[in-house]
Every structure is written in structure tokens, then in C-alpha cells.
Design a protein around this motif. Structure first.
Motif, PDB file in Angstrom:
ATOM      1  N   HIS A  65       0.826  -1.209   0.000  1.00  0.00           N
ATOM      2  CA  HIS A  65       0.000   0.000   0.000  1.00  0.00           C
ATOM      3  C   HIS A  65       0.862   1.262   0.000  1.00  0.00           C
ATOM      4  O   HIS A  65       0.431   2.307  -0.494  1.00  0.00           O
ATOM      5  CB  HIS A  65      -0.952  -0.012   1.193  1.00  0.00           C
ATOM      6  CG  HIS A  65      -2.100  -0.955   1.036  1.00  0.00           C
ATOM      7  ND1 HIS A  65      -2.016  -2.295   1.353  1.00  0.00           N
ATOM      8  CD2 HIS A  65      -3.367  -0.765   0.567  1.00  0.00           C
ATOM      9  CE1 HIS A  65      -3.175  -2.889   1.103  1.00  0.00           C
ATOM     10  NE2 HIS A  65      -4.006  -1.984   0.633  1.00  0.00           N
ATOM     11  N   TRP A  66       2.061   1.189   0.569  1.00  0.00           N
ATOM     12  CA  TRP A  66       2.946   2.354   0.539  1.00  0.00           C
ATOM     13  C   TRP A  66       3.289   2.718  -0.905  1.00  0.00           C
ATOM     14  O   TRP A  66       3.196   3.894  -1.300  1.00  0.00           O
ATOM     15  CB  TRP A  66       4.223   2.045   1.326  1.00  0.00           C
ATOM     16  CG  TRP A  66       5.178   3.198   1.446  1.00  0.00           C
ATOM     17  CD1 TRP A  66       4.867   4.527   1.426  1.00  0.00           C
ATOM     18  CD2 TRP A  66       6.599   3.122   1.579  1.00  0.00           C
ATOM     19  NE1 TRP A  66       6.001   5.283   1.572  1.00  0.00           N
ATOM     20  CE2 TRP A  66       7.085   4.453   1.660  1.00  0.00           C
ATOM     21  CE3 TRP A  66       7.506   2.058   1.668  1.00  0.00           C
ATOM     22  CZ2 TRP A  66       8.426   4.744   1.814  1.00  0.00           C
ATOM     23  CZ3 TRP A  66       8.855   2.358   1.826  1.00  0.00           C
ATOM     24  CH2 TRP A  66       9.307   3.684   1.895  1.00  0.00           C
ATOM     25  N   SER A  67       3.684   1.729  -1.685  1.00  0.00           N
ATOM     26  CA  SER A  67       4.000   2.009  -3.085  1.00  0.00           C
ATOM     27  C   SER A  67       2.763   2.482  -3.840  1.00  0.00           C
ATOM     28  O   SER A  67       2.843   3.394  -4.681  1.00  0.00           O
ATOM     29  CB  SER A  67       4.575   0.761  -3.756  1.00  0.00           C
ATOM     30  OG  SER A  67       3.609  -0.278  -3.833  1.00  0.00           O
ATOM     31  N   LEU A  68       1.623   1.898  -3.528  1.00  0.00           N
ATOM     32  CA  LEU A  68       0.379   2.262  -4.197  1.00  0.00           C
ATOM     33  C   LEU A  68       0.002   3.709  -3.904  1.00  0.00           C
ATOM     34  O   LEU A  68      -0.275   4.504  -4.820  1.00  0.00           O
ATOM     35  CB  LEU A  68      -0.728   1.313  -3.728  1.00  0.00           C
ATOM     36  CG  LEU A  68      -2.009   1.243  -4.549  1.00  0.00           C
ATOM     37  CD1 LEU A  68      -1.721   0.758  -5.950  1.00  0.00           C
ATOM     38  CD2 LEU A  68      -3.004   0.321  -3.856  1.00  0.00           C
ATOM     39  N   PHE A  69       0.003   4.079  -2.624  1.00  0.00           N
ATOM     40  CA  PHE A  69      -0.396   5.431  -2.234  1.00  0.00           C
ATOM     41  C   PHE A  69       0.637   6.466  -2.687  1.00  0.00           C
ATOM     42  O   PHE A  69       0.278   7.594  -3.055  1.00  0.00           O
ATOM     43  CB  PHE A  69      -0.594   5.507  -0.732  1.00  0.00           C
ATOM     44  CG  PHE A  69      -1.779   4.725  -0.224  1.00  0.00           C
ATOM     45  CD1 PHE A  69      -2.733   4.240  -1.105  1.00  0.00           C
ATOM     46  CD2 PHE A  69      -1.937   4.462   1.117  1.00  0.00           C
ATOM     47  CE1 PHE A  69      -3.826   3.512  -0.660  1.00  0.00           C
ATOM     48  CE2 PHE A  69      -3.034   3.744   1.583  1.00  0.00           C
ATOM     49  CZ  PHE A  69      -3.980   3.265   0.699  1.00  0.00           C
ATOM     50  N   ALA A  70       1.925   6.100  -2.656  1.00  0.00           N
ATOM     51  CA  ALA A  70       2.954   7.033  -3.111  1.00  0.00           C
ATOM     52  C   ALA A  70       2.773   7.356  -4.591  1.00  0.00           C
ATOM     53  O   ALA A  70       2.895   8.521  -5.010  1.00  0.00           O
ATOM     54  CB  ALA A  70       4.340   6.446  -2.863  1.00  0.00           C
ATOM     55  N   GLN A  71       2.468   6.351  -5.392  1.00  0.00           N
ATOM     56  CA  GLN A  71       2.254   6.598  -6.821  1.00  0.00           C
ATOM     57  C   GLN A  71       1.026   7.467  -7.055  1.00  0.00           C
ATOM     58  O   GLN A  71       1.024   8.334  -7.934  1.00  0.00           O
ATOM     59  CB  GLN A  71       2.127   5.267  -7.552  1.00  0.00           C
ATOM     60  CG  GLN A  71       3.416   4.479  -7.608  1.00  0.00           C
ATOM     61  CD  GLN A  71       3.220   3.111  -8.237  1.00  0.00           C
ATOM     62  OE1 GLN A  71       3.119   2.969  -9.446  1.00  0.00           O
ATOM     63  NE2 GLN A  71       3.138   2.082  -7.398  1.00  0.00           N
ATOM     64  N   ALA A  72      -0.030   7.252  -6.270  1.00  0.00           N
ATOM     65  CA  ALA A  72      -1.220   8.085  -6.410  1.00  0.00           C
ATOM     66  C   ALA A  72      -0.903   9.542  -6.089  1.00  0.00           C
ATOM     67  O   ALA A  72      -1.331  10.462  -6.813  1.00  0.00           O
ATOM     68  CB  ALA A  72      -2.323   7.565  -5.485  1.00  0.00           C
ATOM     69  N   LEU A  73      -0.152   9.780  -5.024  1.00  0.00           N
ATOM     70  CA  LEU A  73       0.210  11.153  -4.663  1.00  0.00           C
ATOM     71  C   LEU A  73       1.155  11.763  -5.687  1.00  0.00           C
ATOM     72  O   LEU A  73       1.069  12.969  -5.991  1.00  0.00           O
ATOM     73  CB  LEU A  73       0.851  11.161  -3.271  1.00  0.00           C
ATOM     74  CG  LEU A  73      -0.071  10.781  -2.106  1.00  0.00           C
ATOM     75  CD1 LEU A  73       0.718  10.724  -0.805  1.00  0.00           C
ATOM     76  CD2 LEU A  73      -1.222  11.761  -1.975  1.00  0.00           C
ATOM     77  N   LEU A  74       2.058  10.962  -6.237  1.00  0.00           N
ATOM     78  CA  LEU A  74       2.979  11.476  -7.249  1.00  0.00           C
ATOM     79  C   LEU A  74       2.235  11.882  -8.513  1.00  0.00           C
ATOM     80  O   LEU A  74       2.507  12.944  -9.099  1.00  0.00           O
ATOM     81  CB  LEU A  74       4.038  10.421  -7.574  1.00  0.00           C
ATOM     82  CG  LEU A  74       5.112  10.179  -6.516  1.00  0.00           C
ATOM     83  CD1 LEU A  74       5.895   8.914  -6.822  1.00  0.00           C
ATOM     84  CD2 LEU A  74       6.049  11.380  -6.418  1.00  0.00           C
ATOM     85  N   VAL A  75       1.305  11.043  -8.945  1.00  0.00           N
ATOM     86  CA  VAL A  75       0.523  11.374 -10.140  1.00  0.00           C
ATOM     87  C   VAL A  75      -0.281  12.643  -9.908  1.00  0.00           C
ATOM     88  O   VAL A  75      -0.357  13.524 -10.777  1.00  0.00           O
ATOM     89  CB  VAL A  75      -0.393  10.194 -10.514  1.00  0.00           C
ATOM     90  CG1 VAL A  75      -1.377  10.604 -11.593  1.00  0.00           C
ATOM     91  CG2 VAL A  75       0.441   9.012 -10.999  1.00  0.00           C
ATOM     92  N   ALA A  76      -0.884  12.760  -8.716  1.00  0.00           N
ATOM     93  CA  ALA A  76      -1.678  13.955  -8.416  1.00  0.00           C
ATOM     94  C   ALA A  76      -0.794  15.194  -8.389  1.00  0.00           C
ATOM     95  O   ALA A  76      -1.161  16.244  -8.934  1.00  0.00           O
ATOM     96  CB  ALA A  76      -2.387  13.781  -7.080  1.00  0.00           C
ATOM     97  N   SER A  77       0.390  15.097  -7.776  1.00  0.00           N
ATOM     98  CA  SER A  77       1.278  16.258  -7.716  1.00  0.00           C
ATOM     99  C   SER A  77       1.767  16.655  -9.100  1.00  0.00           C
ATOM    100  O   SER A  77       1.941  17.838  -9.393  1.00  0.00           O
ATOM    101  CB  SER A  77       2.462  15.965  -6.791  1.00  0.00           C
ATOM    102  OG  SER A  77       3.290  14.950  -7.347  1.00  0.00           O
ATOM    103  N   GLY A  78       1.981  15.672  -9.968  1.00  0.00           N
ATOM    104  CA  GLY A  78       2.397  15.991 -11.324  1.00  0.00           C
ATOM    105  C   GLY A  78       1.315  16.661 -12.138  1.00  0.00           C
ATOM    106  O   GLY A  78       1.604  17.377 -13.105  1.00  0.00           O
ATOM    107  N   SER A  79       0.060  16.457 -11.745  1.00  0.00           N
ATOM    108  CA  SER A  79      -1.050  17.062 -12.473  1.00  0.00           C
ATOM    109  C   SER A  79      -1.347  18.481 -12.002  1.00  0.00           C
ATOM    110  O   SER A  79      -2.091  19.202 -12.668  1.00  0.00           O
ATOM    111  CB  SER A  79      -2.310  16.204 -12.307  1.00  0.00           C
ATOM    112  OG  SER A  79      -2.087  14.888 -12.758  1.00  0.00           O
ATOM    113  N   LEU A  80      -0.781  18.873 -10.861  1.00  0.00           N
ATOM    114  CA  LEU A  80      -1.143  20.152 -10.260  1.00  0.00           C
ATOM    115  C   LEU A  80      -0.074  21.222 -10.419  1.00  0.00           C
ATOM    116  O   LEU A  80      -0.285  22.352  -9.990  1.00  0.00           O
ATOM    117  CB  LEU A  80      -1.431  19.960  -8.755  1.00  0.00           C
ATOM    118  CG  LEU A  80      -2.659  19.099  -8.424  1.00  0.00           C
ATOM    119  CD1 LEU A  80      -2.778  18.898  -6.926  1.00  0.00           C
ATOM    120  CD2 LEU A  80      -3.925  19.750  -8.972  1.00  0.00           C
ATOM    121  N   GLY A  81       1.084  20.909 -10.981  1.00  0.00           N
ATOM    122  CA  GLY A  81       2.112  21.927 -11.106  1.00  0.00           C
ATOM    123  C   GLY A  81       3.318  21.423 -11.864  1.00  0.00           C
ATOM    124  O   GLY A  81       3.296  20.354 -12.469  1.00  0.00           O
TER     125      GLY A  81
END
Length: 308
Positions: free
Chosen positions: A138-154
């Protein structure tokens, strides 16, 4: 007159049961050996009337080779992605983001052989390693979700500078904290099954874990999608190829929705039926398999976008 001594005791109307039948509520409380993990786990005869659930034999037969093949494909695709990134980092739009997504998929894929072996031959590594596996998963899963979101916001990932390094540390630390409930709810059932839910469906720690999954894998991509449709700057980043990173969220959204459905069924908020019993855990297993494919399809998609 008194009833003869040999006569059967009187029965309350409506209390008759068909011989060989199982109480549907009891069946739903013991959904399957993989998806239901209550501490009072018992094995049920899924071929008994009135409902027939054949998911467990199918899962045991299909899951190990599927996970092994996915792990091999993920290893090849991730290695190719890292080689391409190392050879010409300047040609990538956001090199730090791509490198971290590759790291996340590599961590996820590295756990698949242990899970495949546990399904095929039983989990014999103990509860501690089972919980550690689910924590890292779940750590890898959640980290990728946050990374994708951060890449979409700036544009923080345009270069590897102090700002992007601080952001990376914050996102990975936040993902580890958010994954902690997944370790607390997992456990070993029936002695040899490393399962993702070893507590009651309504246990507060599981409700917290479910809420985090829904927020990161379902509500977050839905909100970002609406924002992208409303804000031209987000649409421009998609047109430049950043939208391919959303493949990760698109593959995992059905699984998050399935977890919500499982909670509603087993918590009694939706009335269980034979149809839901026979087909729901199959649908949930398929959605999870779809999400697992991200560790192979994600690096491959990024490579294709770079080549094009």
C-alpha cells in the motif's frame, strides 16, 4: 390432552429450513478465504444450496501464474524505463516524477512473488511479515497516487532541485503514514493465508483504511479529472503527455469502488442476494487484478510516450 411422548416438539411457523441449505447472512459473513478475513475464519462448502460460489478454487488456480507473469513483465518494463531515463534524462518532460513512479512500480512488483507463493503453497512467514508485505504494497500504491496527483497540479517535477527533493520526501512519508492502517488490518487467516483484512468489516481501523483507499484511488482522480476539464492549464499538461500517468489511477479506481461495495454488502447496508454472493468477489478479484497490471503497463506507457 397431553401430547404423546414420541411426538416431535412443536415448531414456530417460519422456522423451517431446507436440509443442506446455508443461512445467506452467515455465508456473506464468510465471503471467501481471500476477501473475508474475520478472525473467526471458518471454511464453508460453497457448493451447498442455495448459493454457489466457485471463486476460491479459481483464485488459487489463476492468481499465482498471473502474479508471476505480471512481475516478470513489470521487471522488464521498469528496467527499460530506467535505462532510457538514465541515458537521456533531458528528453523527458518530468524526469524526477518518472524516476519515482518507476521506483514505486518496482517496489510493488517486488512483492508479487511472495504473494504468489503464499497463494499457491500457503503463507508460512508469520503475521509480522504478512503485515509488512501489505504495508509496503500500500505504501507504493499510495505514493504513486500522490505522485501522479502532484504531477497534475504543477511543474515541481521539471527538475531535481531542493524544492522537488523536499516534495518527494514529504509525499513518500505521507504515503507511508497513510499505508499504516493497511498493515494493522491485515493478518494470517486459517493458519496459512496472508489476507488483507483480519478484522471485522466495521472495525474503526478498517473503516479508516477503506476511507483512505477511496480518497486516494477513487475520489482524488475524480476530482482531478473534473479540475482538468475545468482548468485549461491542466488540459494543456494532458495534451503534452502527462495524462499517460493517469493510467495508474484509471486501473485502480474500479478496485476502490469494489471495496466500497464489499463494505456495504458485508456491513448489511445492502441486502445480500445469491447473485451478489456468487458474482461480487469475482468482480472484486478481477478489479484488483486490473490494478496489479499497472506495474507493467505504467512503465510501458511512459516508454511509448517518450518514444513518440
Amino acid at each position: 390432552d397431553a401430547a404423546p411422548p414420541d411426538s416431535p416438539p412443536p415448531q414456530t411457523p417460519g422456522s423451517l429450513e431446507t436440509p443442506g441449505s446455508l443461512d445467506l447472512e452467515g455465508i456473506m459473513d464468510n465471503f471467501s478465504f481471500y476477501y473475508n478475513t474475520d478472525t473467526n475464519y471458518t471454511s464453508l462448502d460453497y457448493d451447498a444450496a442455495p448459493c454457489h460460489n466457485r471463486f476460491c478454487p479459481l483464485f488459487q488456480r489463476v492468481a499465482p501464474p498471473f502474479l508471476a507473469a505480471t512481475c516478470a513483465a513489470a521487471a522488464l518494463a521498469t528496467a527499460a524505463l530506467l535505462v532510457a531515463l538514465a541515458r537521456s534524462p533531458q528528453t523527458w518532460r518530468w524526469p524526477p516524477l518518472v524516476a519515482q513512479l518507476a521506483t514505486g512500480t518496482a517496489l510493488f512488483a517486488a512483492l508479487l512473488p511472495a504473494l504468489a507463493a503464499g497463494i499457491a503453497w500457503g503463507w508460512h512467514l508469520g503475521t509480522g511479515l504478512c503485515r509488512l508485505t501489505h504495508l509496503l504494497w500500500h505504501w507504493s500504491l499510495f505514493a504513486q497516487a500522490l505522485l501522479v496527483a502532484s504531477g497534475s497540479l504543477g511543474t515541481a517535477w521539471a527538475r531535481w532541485d531542493p524544492r522537488s527533493r523536499r516534495l518527494a520526501v514529504a509525499l513518500w512519508a505521507a504515503a507511508l503514514i497513510l499505508a499504516t492502517p493497511a498493515a494493522l488490518v491485515s493478518g494470517v487467516a486459517a493458519g496459512t493465508s496472508c489476507v488483507r483484512r483480519g478484522v471485522a468489516i466495521v472495525a474503526p481501523v478498517y473503516v479508516l483504511h477503506l476511507t483512505l483507499c477511496l480518497c486516494l484511488l477513487l475520489l482524488l482522480p475524480s476530482g482531478l479529472l473534473l479540475a482538468a476539464l475545468a482548468v485549461p492549464r491542466f488540459r494543456a499538461s494532458w495534451a503534452a503527455g502527462a495524462g499517460l500517468t493517469w493510467l495508474f489511477l484509471g486501473l485502480w479506481a474500479p478496485y476502490a469502488a469494489g471495496l466500497a461495495g464489499e463494505f456495504l454488502l458485508q456491513a448489511g447496508l445492502l441486502e445480500p442476494t445469491c447473485g451478489s454472493f456468487e458474482h461480487f468477489d469475482l468482480a472484486l478479484g478481477l478489479s484488483e487484478g486490473l490494478g496489479v497490471l499497472h506495474c507493467g503497463l505504467g512503465p510501458l506507457g511512459l516508454l511509448l510516450a517518450w518514444r513518440c
